[in-house]
Motif scaffolding. Structure first.
Motif, PDB file in Angstrom:
ATOM      1  N   ILE A 136      12.486 -43.061 -13.033  1.00 21.85           N
ATOM      2  CA  ILE A 136      13.388 -44.006 -13.694  1.00 21.85           C
ATOM      3  C   ILE A 136      12.704 -44.632 -14.906  1.00 21.85           C
ATOM      4  CG2 ILE A 136      14.574 -46.237 -13.448  1.00 21.85           C
ATOM      5  CD1 ILE A 136      15.138 -45.426 -10.501  1.00 21.85           C
ATOM      6  N   LEU A 137      11.451 -45.056 -14.739  1.00 24.71           N
ATOM      7  CA  LEU A 137      10.727 -45.676 -15.851  1.00 24.71           C
ATOM      8  C   LEU A 137      10.560 -44.692 -17.010  1.00 24.71           C
ATOM      9  CD1 LEU A 137      10.333 -48.076 -13.996  1.00 24.71           C
ATOM     10  CD2 LEU A 137       7.933 -48.165 -14.675  1.00 24.71           C
ATOM     11  N   PHE A 138      10.298 -43.432 -16.696  1.00 24.81           N
ATOM     12  CA  PHE A 138      10.183 -42.411 -17.738  1.00 24.81           C
ATOM     13  C   PHE A 138      11.500 -42.295 -18.522  1.00 24.81           C
ATOM     14  CE2 PHE A 138      11.158 -37.908 -18.753  1.00 24.81           C
ATOM     15  CZ  PHE A 138      10.304 -37.756 -19.831  1.00 24.81           C
ATOM     16  N   LEU A 139      12.617 -42.245 -17.804  1.00 29.61           N
ATOM     17  CA  LEU A 139      13.915 -42.080 -18.474  1.00 29.61           C
ATOM     18  C   LEU A 139      14.331 -43.324 -19.251  1.00 29.61           C
ATOM     19  CD1 LEU A 139      15.890 -40.088 -15.756  1.00 29.61           C
ATOM     20  CD2 LEU A 139      15.118 -39.237 -17.985  1.00 29.61           C
ATOM     21  N   LEU A 140      13.830 -44.491 -18.867  1.00 30.71           N
ATOM     22  CA  LEU A 140      14.106 -45.715 -19.623  1.00 30.71           C
ATOM     23  C   LEU A 140      13.232 -45.814 -20.876  1.00 30.71           C
ATOM     24  CD1 LEU A 140      14.304 -48.427 -16.793  1.00 30.71           C
ATOM     25  CD2 LEU A 140      16.231 -47.515 -18.127  1.00 30.71           C
ATOM     26  N   SER A 141      12.119 -45.109 -20.865  1.00 28.39           N
ATOM     27  CA  SER A 141      11.105 -45.291 -21.906  1.00 28.39           C
ATOM     28  C   SER A 141      11.350 -44.412 -23.124  1.00 28.39           C
ATOM     29  CB  SER A 141       9.719 -44.969 -21.340  1.00 28.39           C
ATOM     30  OG  SER A 141       9.529 -43.553 -21.264  1.00 28.39           O
ATOM     31  N   THR A 170      20.768 -39.640 -15.125  1.00 28.52           N
ATOM     32  CA  THR A 170      20.709 -39.953 -13.697  1.00 28.52           C
ATOM     33  C   THR A 170      19.398 -39.446 -13.103  1.00 28.52           C
ATOM     34  OG1 THR A 170      21.695 -37.880 -12.863  1.00 28.52           O
ATOM     35  CG2 THR A 170      23.219 -39.648 -13.482  1.00 28.52           C
ATOM     36  N   VAL A 171      18.976 -40.106 -12.035  1.00 30.87           N
ATOM     37  CA  VAL A 171      17.965 -39.539 -11.143  1.00 30.87           C
ATOM     38  C   VAL A 171      18.688 -39.173  -9.855  1.00 30.87           C
ATOM     39  CG1 VAL A 171      15.945 -40.711 -12.114  1.00 30.87           C
ATOM     40  CG2 VAL A 171      17.273 -41.853 -10.316  1.00 30.87           C
ATOM     41  N   ASN A 172      18.314 -38.040  -9.286  1.00 32.51           N
ATOM     42  CA  ASN A 172      18.998 -37.521  -8.100  1.00 32.51           C
ATOM     43  C   ASN A 172      17.973 -37.235  -6.997  1.00 32.51           C
ATOM     44  OD1 ASN A 172      20.617 -36.892 -10.603  1.00 32.51           O
ATOM     45  ND2 ASN A 172      22.089 -36.176  -9.080  1.00 32.51           N
ATOM     46  N   PRO A 173      17.622 -38.272  -6.240  1.00 33.36           N
ATOM     47  CA  PRO A 173      16.588 -38.078  -5.215  1.00 33.36           C
ATOM     48  C   PRO A 173      17.125 -37.423  -3.944  1.00 33.36           C
ATOM     49  CG  PRO A 173      16.833 -40.416  -5.853  1.00 33.36           C
ATOM     50  CD  PRO A 173      18.030 -39.668  -6.350  1.00 33.36           C
ATOM     51  N   THR A 174      16.200 -36.814  -3.220  1.00 31.92           N
ATOM     52  CA  THR A 174      16.448 -36.434  -1.833  1.00 31.92           C
ATOM     53  C   THR A 174      16.322 -37.701  -0.985  1.00 31.92           C
ATOM     54  OG1 THR A 174      15.770 -34.931  -0.057  1.00 31.92           O
ATOM     55  CG2 THR A 174      14.004 -35.833  -1.432  1.00 31.92           C
ATOM     56  N   VAL A 175      16.160 -37.554   0.299  1.00 28.76           N
ATOM     57  CA  VAL A 175      15.906 -38.710   1.167  1.00 28.76           C
ATOM     58  C   VAL A 175      14.665 -39.433   0.656  1.00 28.76           C
ATOM     59  CG1 VAL A 175      15.272 -39.428   3.500  1.00 28.76           C
ATOM     60  CG2 VAL A 175      16.942 -37.581   3.167  1.00 28.76           C
ATOM     61  N   VAL A 229      21.379 -44.266 -10.606  1.00 30.78           N
ATOM     62  CA  VAL A 229      20.725 -43.661  -9.448  1.00 30.78           C
ATOM     63  C   VAL A 229      21.765 -42.896  -8.641  1.00 30.78           C
ATOM     64  CG1 VAL A 229      19.355 -44.052  -7.373  1.00 30.78           C
ATOM     65  CG2 VAL A 229      18.958 -45.450  -9.426  1.00 30.78           C
ATOM     66  N   SER A 230      21.690 -41.578  -8.732  1.00 30.38           N
ATOM     67  CA  SER A 230      22.595 -40.691  -8.016  1.00 30.38           C
ATOM     68  C   SER A 230      21.864 -40.142  -6.787  1.00 30.38           C
ATOM     69  CB  SER A 230      23.084 -39.583  -8.949  1.00 30.38           C
ATOM     70  OG  SER A 230      24.039 -38.767  -8.303  1.00 30.38           O
ATOM     71  N   SER A 231      22.083 -38.886  -6.462  1.00 31.55           N
ATOM     72  CA  SER A 231      21.521 -38.327  -5.230  1.00 31.55           C
ATOM     73  C   SER A 231      21.619 -36.808  -5.263  1.00 31.55           C
ATOM     74  CB  SER A 231      22.321 -38.862  -4.033  1.00 31.55           C
ATOM     75  OG  SER A 231      22.002 -38.176  -2.844  1.00 31.55           O
ATOM     76  N   GLN A 232      20.775 -36.158  -4.462  1.00 33.84           N
ATOM     77  CA  GLN A 232      20.948 -34.716  -4.289  1.00 33.84           C
ATOM     78  C   GLN A 232      22.304 -34.431  -3.628  1.00 33.84           C
ATOM     79  OE1 GLN A 232      17.737 -33.515  -1.654  1.00 33.84           O
ATOM     80  NE2 GLN A 232      18.918 -33.979   0.196  1.00 33.84           N
ATOM     81  N   ALA A 233      22.865 -35.467  -2.970  1.00 36.02           N
ATOM     82  CA  ALA A 233      24.164 -35.316  -2.306  1.00 36.02           C
ATOM     83  C   ALA A 233      25.304 -35.115  -3.299  1.00 36.02           C
ATOM     84  CB  ALA A 233      24.446 -36.539  -1.428  1.00 36.02           C
ATOM     85  N   SER A 234      25.033 -35.342  -4.594  1.00 38.10           N
ATOM     86  CA  SER A 234      26.069 -35.081  -5.599  1.00 38.10           C
ATOM     87  C   SER A 234      26.227 -33.578  -5.849  1.00 38.10           C
ATOM     88  CB  SER A 234      25.709 -35.771  -6.920  1.00 38.10           C
ATOM     89  OG  SER A 234      24.645 -35.099  -7.572  1.00 38.10           O
ATOM     90  N   LYS A 235      25.210 -32.815  -5.465  1.00 35.68           N
ATOM     91  CA  LYS A 235      25.175 -31.385  -5.791  1.00 35.68           C
ATOM     92  C   LYS A 235      25.362 -30.481  -4.566  1.00 35.68           C
ATOM     93  CE  LYS A 235      23.337 -32.440  -9.974  1.00 35.68           C
ATOM     94  NZ  LYS A 235      24.086 -32.346 -11.222  1.00 35.68           N
ATOM     95  N   ARG A 236      25.248 -31.059  -3.378  1.00 34.30           N
ATOM     96  CA  ARG A 236      25.281 -30.233  -2.161  1.00 34.30           C
ATOM     97  C   ARG A 236      26.052 -30.962  -1.071  1.00 34.30           C
ATOM     98  NH1 ARG A 236      21.299 -26.573  -0.410  1.00 34.30           N
ATOM     99  NH2 ARG A 236      20.999 -26.173  -2.628  1.00 34.30           N
ATOM    100  N   ALA A 237      26.940 -30.241  -0.407  1.00 36.54           N
ATOM    101  CA  ALA A 237      27.718 -30.846   0.677  1.00 36.54           C
ATOM    102  C   ALA A 237      26.816 -31.156   1.874  1.00 36.54           C
ATOM    103  CB  ALA A 237      28.841 -29.900   1.100  1.00 36.54           C
ATOM    104  N   LEU A 238      26.960 -32.346   2.419  1.00 35.80           N
ATOM    105  CA  LEU A 238      26.194 -32.763   3.594  1.00 35.80           C
ATOM    106  C   LEU A 238      27.169 -33.272   4.649  1.00 35.80           C
ATOM    107  CD1 LEU A 238      23.367 -34.791   1.786  1.00 35.80           C
ATOM    108  CD2 LEU A 238      23.178 -32.478   2.695  1.00 35.80           C
TER     109      LEU A 238
END
Length: 246
Positions: A221-226, A178-183, A136-145
């Motif tokens: 996440i379930l999709f990527l595990l499946s 990875t999944v990279n969610p926003t807030v 579980v990553s984040s949109q913060a991995s791709k954009r400075a906050l």
């Protein structure tokens, strides 16, 4: 999503499973037939999870404690599915970043993912079975906050770690994404983004005009595990409502 995916006969480990996304993933996997071990450092959270979903096994351990994790996760396995969800967000302006905040963030957001994945992947390889890992990553991995120097950096490192894991574990039929969610509107998310001015500034940059709900992340996440994502590895699935295209 749960109705369409079955994880019967598979064992899953979910870290950071006491609250929020991790807890919801653990429950969803259990309801979809997996034998789930939920890991958290907070005993009270695990006790309430076990009451809510009696089939779930619990593991109370601090992921920053390398030796304890090695023994505890090793003994709890083997697993075929792993969700590395545990993370800390210590937000400080760049000029005020402390050594302790940096170390804790590196230990949990990066080091623990590497370590737990090593332990579980070795088990998968020893069993000779295919496996799937979702970090579980984040949109913060791709954009400075602002005030996220350490958080953005550890999540960016996590994305690259996941790609290298995918490359090296692929020959063993282990997929890593990875999944990279926003807030995300977890309890913590609601508290951190309750200021209308702060939330409006972020939502205005999201084309879909809203933050993510917990289920949005769980379903991905379930999709990527499946087995439905059997040809997907080394990918980052953005769950950001289009934040990164705006």
């Amino acid at each position: 999503m749960e109705a369409h995916l079955s994880f019967g006969g598979r064992r899953a480990l979910v870290t950071g499973a006491g609250k929020g996304i991790g807890r919801a993933v653990a429950v969803a996997l259990s309801r979809a037939g997996a034998r789930v071990t939920a890991l958290s450092r907070t005993a009270a959270d695990l006790e309430s999870l076990a009451r809510e979903c009696p089939g779930i096994e619990t593991l109370c351990v601090d992921l920053a404690d390398w030796e304890t994790v090695e023994a505890a996760v090793g003994a709890a396995g083997p697993f075929q599915l792993l969700v590395n969800n545990a993370a800390v967000a210590e937000l400080q302006p760049f000029l005020e970043v402390t050594r302790s905040a940096l170390q804790r963030s590196l230990d949990v957001n990066f080091g623990a993912v590497l370590h737990v994945s090593q332990i579980v992947a070795r088990q998968m390889i020893a069993q000779g079975v295919p496996g799937a890992i979702v970090n579980v990553s984040s949109q913060a991995s791709k954009r400075a906050l602002k005030d996220h120097a350490v958080y953005c950096s550890t999540k960016s490192a996590l994305d690259m770690l996941s790609k290298v894991m995918a490359m090296e574990l692929g020959p063993h039929k282990i997929r890593v994404n990875t999944v990279n969610p926003t807030v995300v509107m977890t309890d913590m998310g609601r508290i951190n983004w309750s200021d209308p001015q702060k939330s409006a500034a972020m939502i205005n940059r999201i084309p879909l005009g809203k933050f993510a709900e917990v289920d949005d992340v769980v379903n991905s996440i379930l999709f990527l595990l499946s087995d439905k994502s059997a040809m997907t590895t080394g990918s980052s699935l953005m769950i950001d409502g289009g934040f990164l295209v705006s």
